[in-house]
Motif scaffolding. Structure first.
Motif, short mmCIF file in Angstrom:
data_model
loop_
_atom_site.label_atom_id
_atom_site.label_comp_id
_atom_site.label_asym_id
_atom_site.label_seq_id
_atom_site.Cartn_x
_atom_site.Cartn_y
_atom_site.Cartn_z
N PRO A 34 0.82 -1.21 0.00
CA PRO A 34 0.00 0.00 0.00
C PRO A 34 0.86 1.27 0.00
O PRO A 34 2.07 1.18 0.05
N VAL A 35 0.21 2.41 -0.04
CA VAL A 35 0.93 3.68 0.03
C VAL A 35 1.17 4.02 1.49
O VAL A 35 0.22 4.12 2.27
N PHE A 36 2.43 4.17 1.87
CA PHE A 36 2.78 4.43 3.26
C PHE A 36 3.02 5.92 3.45
O PHE A 36 3.23 6.66 2.50
N THR A 37 3.03 6.38 4.68
CA THR A 37 3.25 7.78 4.98
C THR A 37 4.58 7.96 5.70
O THR A 37 5.00 7.10 6.44
N MET A 38 5.20 9.09 5.47
CA MET A 38 6.50 9.37 6.08
C MET A 38 6.36 9.78 7.53
O MET A 38 5.40 10.44 7.91
N LEU A 39 7.35 9.41 8.34
CA LEU A 39 7.43 9.87 9.72
C LEU A 39 7.40 11.39 9.78
O LEU A 39 6.84 11.98 10.69
N GLU A 40 7.98 12.04 8.76
CA GLU A 40 8.03 13.50 8.72
C GLU A 40 6.65 14.13 8.75
O GLU A 40 6.46 15.22 9.25
N ASN A 41 5.65 13.41 8.21
CA ASN A 41 4.34 14.03 7.99
C ASN A 41 3.26 13.56 8.96
O ASN A 41 2.09 13.86 8.78
N VAL A 42 3.64 12.80 9.98
CA VAL A 42 2.62 12.29 10.87
C VAL A 42 3.12 12.33 12.31
O VAL A 42 4.27 12.07 12.58
N SER A 43 2.24 12.69 13.21
CA SER A 43 2.56 12.64 14.63
C SER A 43 2.11 11.29 15.16
O SER A 43 0.92 11.03 15.27
N LEU A 44 3.07 10.43 15.45
CA LEU A 44 2.71 9.06 15.84
C LEU A 44 2.10 9.00 17.23
O LEU A 44 1.26 8.17 17.52
N PHE A 45 2.54 9.89 18.11
CA PHE A 45 2.12 9.79 19.51
C PHE A 45 1.74 11.16 20.02
O PHE A 45 2.57 11.93 20.43
N LYS A 112 24.12 3.24 0.75
CA LYS A 112 24.27 4.21 -0.33
C LYS A 112 23.09 5.16 -0.33
O LYS A 112 21.93 4.74 -0.32
N ILE A 113 23.39 6.47 -0.31
CA ILE A 113 22.35 7.49 -0.17
C ILE A 113 22.48 8.51 -1.29
O ILE A 113 23.56 9.05 -1.53
N GLU A 114 21.39 8.76 -1.98
CA GLU A 114 21.36 9.84 -2.97
C GLU A 114 20.87 11.14 -2.32
O GLU A 114 21.40 12.20 -2.57
N ASP A 115 19.83 11.01 -1.50
CA ASP A 115 19.26 12.19 -0.84
C ASP A 115 18.36 11.72 0.29
O ASP A 115 17.37 11.04 0.05
N LEU A 116 18.70 12.06 1.53
CA LEU A 116 17.85 11.69 2.66
C LEU A 116 16.51 12.43 2.66
O LEU A 116 15.60 12.08 3.40
N GLU A 117 16.42 13.48 1.89
CA GLU A 117 15.20 14.23 1.64
C GLU A 117 14.70 15.02 2.85
O GLU A 117 14.67 16.24 2.82
N ASN A 118 14.29 14.37 3.91
CA ASN A 118 13.58 15.06 4.99
C ASN A 118 14.30 15.09 6.33
O ASN A 118 13.71 15.50 7.32
N SER A 119 15.54 14.64 6.38
CA SER A 119 16.18 14.57 7.69
C SER A 119 17.69 14.69 7.61
O SER A 119 18.30 14.51 6.55
N TYR A 120 18.28 15.01 8.77
CA TYR A 120 19.73 14.97 8.98
C TYR A 120 20.02 13.78 9.88
O TYR A 120 19.37 13.58 10.91
N SER A 121 21.01 12.99 9.49
CA SER A 121 21.40 11.80 10.25
C SER A 121 22.77 12.05 10.87
O SER A 121 23.75 12.29 10.16
N SER A 171 14.71 16.53 11.97
CA SER A 171 13.90 16.96 10.85
C SER A 171 14.58 18.06 10.04
O SER A 171 15.07 19.04 10.59
N ARG A 172 14.58 17.90 8.72
CA ARG A 172 15.12 18.93 7.85
C ARG A 172 14.34 20.24 8.01
O ARG A 172 14.92 21.32 8.05
N ARG A 173 13.03 20.13 8.08
CA ARG A 173 12.20 21.33 8.19
C ARG A 173 12.53 22.10 9.47
O ARG A 173 12.69 23.32 9.45
N GLU A 174 12.63 21.39 10.59
CA GLU A 174 12.93 22.06 11.85
C GLU A 174 14.31 22.70 11.82
O GLU A 174 14.53 23.79 12.35
N MET A 175 15.27 22.01 11.20
CA MET A 175 16.63 22.54 11.11
C MET A 175 16.64 23.83 10.28
O MET A 175 17.26 24.83 10.66
N GLU A 176 15.94 23.82 9.17
CA GLU A 176 15.93 24.98 8.30
C GLU A 176 15.16 26.15 8.92
O GLU A 176 15.56 27.31 8.78
N LEU A 177 14.07 25.85 9.62
CA LEU A 177 13.32 26.91 10.28
C LEU A 177 14.17 27.58 11.36
O LEU A 177 14.15 28.81 11.51
#
Length: 372
Positions: A34-45, A112-121, A171-177
């Motif tokens: 199925p189509v899954f959702t990213m951790l970036e876009n959902v508050s799990l708890f 191997k990573i091309e782009d983590l997209e939404n986070s800093y590791s 989170s990339r968004r939080e880092m950039e903000l």
């Protein structure tokens, strides 16, 4: 690359939650169902400061699915599938989905990573080693130095089979903000950190000590860290600490913004202290350079640095001794290095050193002998 479908479970406390409800599986060919959702876009708890997560996986595809959701899309090469035993334990801090924990693969692997997209590791080995290869250079990492992988930065990470490491996902968004807030304007290109992060000395080392403190506190049932409003501030402190302590392509902008907020005489005074810290400085000298009354000098230093100028000078000197101890690798006595920085009472020096760095000068010297 063949289709990857993950079937691992997300363990939250004593409850197992089906992975398919929360995970995004990254593939390069084939349909996704199925189509899954990213951790970036959902508050799990919701309404909780953090929740424990754990994974114990012996299947490569499941390990990729798990870590893709935590950090971002990647390919995984396992060199001995029979020894592959992936483990990940930690906490997700819900206010910004920062994840703090420990991982290991049980065998040599290449990520191997091309782009983590939404986070800093950000990772630091507790045992073993890893090596990060980018188009520009290679960075070795062991217990003395960590690694930061930034979004938009392709790389390859080789991890030894005996490597167990601390792993922090931000989170990339939080880092950039936070960065935009610090420099006072929007950023126009991706934030890319210098990949090697020192874990031995200075502000980066303090950052890793803060991570360990957070982990310890989250394990305590009655800890203040278990209150959501408090942990939110802690997360912001982690992000700002990284932005100010670790070099990146916006470091000059951050320094310029910081200087703009400091009174000109404070900037002149700290430059003078740092340039002359090995000399026989007295408060009268610092006061003369500042050109303001002692009361104002002390009050403004407390506001901007949380300590008086004399304490600031002492900290600069202690950091100088620590850097020299590490650089000498045991070839010069600690007493000589301390006296070079103006410490004549060695017993008091050792006590103040341990209070600031959490270890004795001898401990630092012994660790400095470790091979990088």
């Amino acid at each position: 690359m063949t289709e990857i479908k993950g079937h691992a479970s997300l363990k939250v406390g004593s409850t197992h939650v089906s992975q398919k409800n929360y995970y995004n599986v990254y593939i390069k060919t084939g349909p996704v169902n199925p189509v899954f959702t990213m951790l970036e876009n959902v508050s799990l708890f919701e309404a909780e400061s953090s929740k424990k997560i754990s994974a114990d996986i012996q299947d490569t595809a499941d390990a990729v699915s798990w870590m893709s959701n935590i950090c971002g899309p990647h390919d995984l090469t396992v060199y001995n599938a029979r020894k592959m035993h992936f483990r990940h334990v930690g906490n997700i801090l819900n206010s910004t989905t920062t994840a703090i924990g420990h991982i290991e693969y049980g065998t040599d692997v290449t990520v191997k990573i091309e782009d983590l997209e939404n986070s800093y590791s950000i990772s630091l080995p507790i045992s073993g080693f890893q090596e990060l290869s980018t188009p520009d250079n290679k960075t070795e990492s062991n217990i003395t130095s960590g690694i930061i992988i930034s979004p938009s930065a392709p790389c390859e990470l080789n991890i030894s089979g005996n490597c167990r490491k601390s792993l922090v996902r931000i989170s990339r968004r939080e880092m950039e903000l936070s960065l935009e807030s610090m420099i006072g304007k929007p950023i126009d290109k991706p934030l890319i950190f210098e990949p090697k992060m020192d874990a031995r000395v200075g502000a980066p080392s303090a950052w890793w000590r803060t991570i360990r403190l957070i982990e310890q506190e989250l394990s305590q049932a009655g800890s203040l860290y278990n209150f959501a409003p408090f942990i939110r501030d802690i997360e912001q402190a982690l992000i700002k600490g990284l932005l100010t302590s670790q070099p990146h392509n916006y470091s000059d902008a951050v320094r310029d913004a910081f200087k703009r907020k400091l009174p000109a005489y404070i900037i002149k005074t700290i430059d003078y202290i740092r340039s002359n810290a090995k000399n026989d400085l007295h408060i009268e000298d610092i006061e003369w350079v500042a050109g303001v009354s002692r009361n104002k000098l002390y009050a403004d230093f407390k506001v901007h640095f949380g300590e008086p100028p004399t304490a600031y000078l002492k900290r600069v000197r202690l950091e100088g001794v620590r850097n020299d101890i590490i650089a000498s690798c045991g070839h010069e006595s600690i007493s000589n290095l301390a006296m070079n920085w103006g410490f004549s009472h060695l017993g008091r020096f050792s006590s103040e050193y341990k209070k600031l760095f959490g270890e004795t000068p001898s401990d630092t010297q012994n660790r400095s002998r470790l091979e990088i």
